[in-house]
Design an enzyme around this catalytic site. Structure first.
Site, PDB file in Angstrom:
ATOM      1  N   ASP A   1      35.461 -15.277   3.314  1.00 17.54           N
ATOM      2  CA  ASP A   1      35.283 -15.836   4.437  1.00 17.54           C
ATOM      3  C   ASP A   1      35.275 -17.417   3.676  1.00 17.54           C
ATOM      4  OD1 ASP A   1      32.919 -15.508   2.724  1.00 17.54           O
ATOM      5  OD2 ASP A   1      31.637 -16.691   4.485  1.00 17.54           O
TER       6      ASP A   1
ATOM      7  N   GLU B   1      29.330 -15.257   2.522  1.00 16.31           N
ATOM      8  CA  GLU B   1      28.827 -16.348   1.548  1.00 16.31           C
ATOM      9  C   GLU B   1      28.734 -17.593   2.105  1.00 16.31           C
ATOM     10  OE1 GLU B   1      28.431 -18.855  -2.053  1.00 16.31           O
ATOM     11  OE2 GLU B   1      30.289 -19.143  -0.172  1.00 16.31           O
TER      12      GLU B   1
ATOM     13  N   HIS C   1      35.490 -27.484   1.000  1.00 12.08           N
ATOM     14  CA  HIS C   1      34.931 -27.655   2.256  1.00 12.08           C
ATOM     15  C   HIS C   1      35.458 -28.927   2.901  1.00 12.08           C
ATOM     16  CE1 HIS C   1      31.042 -25.031   1.514  1.00 12.08           C
ATOM     17  NE2 HIS C   1      32.407 -24.599   0.920  1.00 12.08           N
TER      18      HIS C   1
END
Length: 383
Positions: free
Chosen positions: A75, A141, A356
């Site tokens: 993920d 996660e 991210h």
């Protein structure tokens, strides 16, 4: 250059295939099916474990003896505003600077591809290898992490599964691939604190109890407290207040309640029970009417120098020529769940500078180095 380019290496080809599957947590988008097909062809026994809405799998190849597990997650976090990306986030492009661009390139589909290709090569070169190789992969996660690695580890432990060493593919490197590995992580203990007062009119403070005024000295003492000194592996435990909420929104109303969220990132020098008791003693010392709800995200873990860390460090040195630096800095990872099995855990992955972020990317050549480091670690431990 795209995933269909004939010039891509096996590692980059697989990394691109994985990135092109938009597996925003907890969705797996068939990334695990792709990985399992490759592992089954390499002689692994597969055990899919769908728990609630989360896809996980456990795969194992080999017999008795020590077990080296590769762990990771399929993920990824949401992309953020797509228009802010230089390329579409799931197109998996290699740009003119040699960067593999796309959501998950660094965290952590590049690592997953490197793991698979390294293991395929190792079992082809060493079909009768010692011990066993395993994979523990989840799609939970980046989200709540309730039904992913934690739940799989509970099942494995309940049936007595052996797990000696584990490499987690988190992006551990800071500037150059392999410059830092994580050999532990701090624990994370959060809390929601409620301080109760008595609501009233600001013109009549003697008829009210202002929870903001009452709580301020206690919160200041908590923020100034020295919790421990840390040790050779961990920095001192830190305490941070992350949210404060009180009031009705009106300037003439004394609030009746204050809520605060805070978090400890704690070393092996402190315990959950010890931190809780010290916080509660400070609250009592200030005579507050309080209630606290604790939430433990993970205990600290540490892998001291030994077989796994030595093999990883030697492999990094052989491939890159540099000495790695073990570190316990940063946030939590799924390694905290695996460590509960008594497993030596090391996190090793690509450079984490853009994880991210919009325009997440990793140097494509770094994934080739990472594949070779994983391969050489396998050789040192199981050949």
């Amino acid at each position: 250059m795209t995933a269909s380019s004939p010039s891509l290496s096996p590692t980059l080809e697989l990394a691109c295939e994985l990135i092109r599957r938009p597996s925003v947590t907890p969705v797996d988008a068939d990334c695990q099916a792709l990985m399992m097909r490759r592992l089954e062809a390499a002689g692994f026994a597969l055990e899919p474990m769908r728990i609630e809405e989360v896809d996980n799998f456990w795969a194992r190849r080999g017999g008795d003896g020590p077990v080296l597990c590769f762990a990771g997650h399929t993920d990824v976090v949401p992309t953020g505003p797509v228009q802010a990306w230089q390329h579409q986030p799931f197109d998996a492009l290699i740009d003119e600077q040699g960067m593999l661009c796309g959501r998950g390139a660094a965290d952590m589909k590049g690592s997953l591809a490197s793991m698979i290709v390294a293991v395929e090569r190792f079992v082809a070169d060493h079909p009768g290898h010692k011990g066993a190789i395993a994979f523990l992969i989840t799609s939970d996660e980046e989200g709540p992490a309730h039904h992913g690695t934690k739940a799989v580890v509970e099942r494995l432990a309940a049936r007595g599964e052996r797990l000696d060493w584990c490499i987690v593919g988190e992006p551990s490197s800071t500037s150059l691939v392999g410059d830092v590995v994580k050999n532990g992580r701090r624990g994370s203990l959060g809390a929601r604190l409620t301080i109760r007062g008595v609501q009233g009119h600001v013109a009549y403070p003697h008829l009210a109890k202002n929870p903001i005024h009452l709580a301020a000295p206690a919160l200041a003492e908590l923020a100034a407290e020295h919790w421990d000194d840390g040790n050779a592996f961990f920095p001192p435990t830190s305490f941070q207040i992350s949210n404060l909420n009180s009031g009705t929104g009106a300037t003439n109303v004394i609030p009746g309640e204050l809520s605060a969220l805070f978090n400890f990132r704690f070393s092996t020098e402190s315990t959950v029970e010890g931190l809780q008791k010290r916080v509660e003693a400070i609250l009592d010392k200030h005579g507050l009417d309080w209630h606290v709800e604790w939430a433990l995200s993970g205990l600290p873990f540490l892998t001291e120098p030994g077989e796994l860390l030595d093999a990883v460090a030697a492999s990094i040195k052989a491939v890159t020529g540099r000495e790695t630096r073990p570190s316990t800095s940063g946030g939590t990872s799924d390694g905290r769940f695996i460590a509960t099995m008594g497993t030596q855990v090391v996190e090793l992955g690509p450079v984490n500078a853009t994880i991210h972020q919009v325009n997440e990317r990793v140097l494509a050549s770094d994934l080739e180095l990472l594949t070779e480091i994983y391969y050489q670690t396998l050789v040192r431990l199981l050949a």
